[in-house]
Design a protein around this motif. Structure first.
Motif: not given
Ligand code: MTE
Ligand code: MO
Length: 400
Positions: A78-84, A182-184, A191-193, A220-222, A225-227, A233-240, A259-261
């Motif tokens: 599964f793909y991985v995307r983090w901002h920090a 919990g992004d480092v 911070d990613f909120v 890598w995918n949260g 627990a994640r939303l 789109t996955a920007t709202y699917w907040v990980k960890a 961002a994300y507009r």
């Molecule tokens: N905590 C946290 N959640 C996050 C992000 C992040 O940077 N930090 N990036 C978001 C974005 S932009 C995407 S595209 C998805 C990617 O989910 P995945 O890494 O499980 O594929 O996670 C989202 N949740």
């Protein structure tokens, strides 16, 4: 969060990269711009299969299209995307805090509390990055230069966000629900909120997910627990996840306000009125889209014999109604056969049989229509951040 573990993981992956130098993709996809293909390198993060590395810090790795043959994208592909920086949360001390000006008394839940108190719920849904296919934009737009693989389909399970919010208490003035992970943090950068409108937060399919495809979430995918916000789109699917806050006014953090507009109205109504401005709206629902998985673009196919095309199609939750394939550059279109329905938020697998009657090139195009009547774009709808690329895919096979 334990910073040392992150550093160890990062160096382990670096060492792995030295032992197994990143391989260029064997067969460049004929429909990717030349630059994107030349820079595609496969690299394995710990616990993951080799994925296409776009950036290493933060880790942005996309899934090779070959993996989309599976109905459910394997967690280790599964793909991985983090901002920090990626946190390494220990289950024993992890708590989800629920608080905010529009919440009752703040509460904290461990994983066992969530499982004990709330009904289990699952949903099969496409997780797609807003910027999936950004690397195909012409002219170029800045941001991670994704190809086709910043997406995947999985069965997510956990508890309903609605149940958790109601247990803490939703005040009458609640407008949005903000989620923090919990992004480092990096030295610079907000911070990613992210926030959701209350209606989407309490949708019965919006989850605090603990598992994907029946297994605990990979770090890598949260993990833990994640939303899961099906259809968006996955920007709202907040990980960890660490904190969920009920807010009595629109959240104005960088990742919402700036961002994300997308330009207001360019892709229809956002459904997120509290975040709309005169100029722009937050990106929300996934646009209808499709992808050829097999044979790969540019593949050789036999004259006089049957070749089965296989692919996927998905949208923001109305469901896929119809898929058409053209083998003559769009002059004529024929319906593809749809596989089993995995749910309206999942992708739909499809098949199409062709039998070339002469040697030479076959220009293939595929277009999907969703149950809400929406169709894929014929031409790129340009926008500053490179979102919502859903242009009808055009590839070629060579019959001999
Ligand atoms: N905590 C946290 N959640 C996050 C992000 C992040 O940077 N930090 N990036 C978001 C974005 S932009 C995407 S595209 C998805 C990617 O989910 P995945 O890494 O499980 O594929 O996670 C989202 N949740
Ligand atoms: Mo994303």
């Amino acid at each position: 969060m334990d910073r040392r573990r992150f550093v160890l993981d990062a160096s382990a992956s670096l060492a792995f990269g030295l032992l197994l130098p990143g391989r260029a993709l064997a067969a460049p996809r004929a429909d990717l711009p030349a630059g994107a293909v030349a820079s595609a390198v496969l690299d394995a993060l710990p616990g993951k299969q080799p994925l296409i590395k776009r950036t290493f810090r933060p880790p942005n790795y996309e899934t090779p299209v070959e993996f989309f043959r599976h109905a459910h994208t394997p967690a280790d592909a599964f793909y991985v995307r983090w901002h920090a920086g990626v946190p390494d949360l220990a289950l024993a001390d992890w708590r989800l805090r629920v608080d905010g000006p529009a919440a009752g008394t703040p509460r904290e839940y461990g994983v066992a509390d969530l499982r004990r108190r709330f009904e289990r719920h699952e949903v099969t849904a496409v997780n797609q990055c807003s910027g999936n296919r950004r690397g195909l934009f012409h002219p170029h737009v800045p941001g991670v230069q994704w190809g086709y693989g910043a997406m995947g389909n999985a069965t997510w399970s956990g508890v309903r966000l609605k149940d958790v919010l109601e247990h803490t208490g939703i005040a009458p003035g609640a407008v949005e629900v903000a989620a923090d992970g919990g992004d480092v943090p990096f030295l610079t950068g907000p911070d990613f909120v992210k926030s959701l409108p209350l209606w989407k937060a309490i949708d019965p399919d919006t989850l605090v997910a603990l598992e994907m495809n029946g297994e605990p979430l990979p770090r890598w995918n949260g993990f833990p627990a994640r939303l899961v916000v099906p259809g968006w789109t996955a920007t709202y699917w907040v990980k960890a996840l660490t904190t969920i806050s009920l807010l009595d006014r629109p959240f104005d953090g960088f990742w919402m306000k700036t961002a994300y507009r997308v330009p207001r109205g360019l892709f229809g109504e956002s459904g997120f009125a509290s975040q709309d401005t005169d100029k722009n709206s937050p990106i929300t629902s996934i646009r209808v889209n499709s992808l050829v998985v097999d044979p790969a673009p540019g593949a050789a196919i036999p004259v006089g014999r049957r070749t089965e095309l296989f692919g996927i199609a998905w949208d923001g939750g109305s469901g896929i109604r119809h898929i058409e394939v053209s083998t003559d550059d769009g002059a004529s279109w024929q319906p593809a056969a749809l596989d089993r329905d995995l749910g309206r938020y999942a992708w739909r697998q499809w098949r199409f049989a062709m039998r070339p009657d002469r040697a030479g090139e076959y220009p293939i195009a595929v277009r999907a229509r969703a149950a809400d009547g929406s169709t894929q774009a014929e031409a790129l709808v340009h926008n500053p951040a490179g979102y919502h690329h859903n242009v009808v895919q055009r590839i070629r096979y060579v019959a001999s």
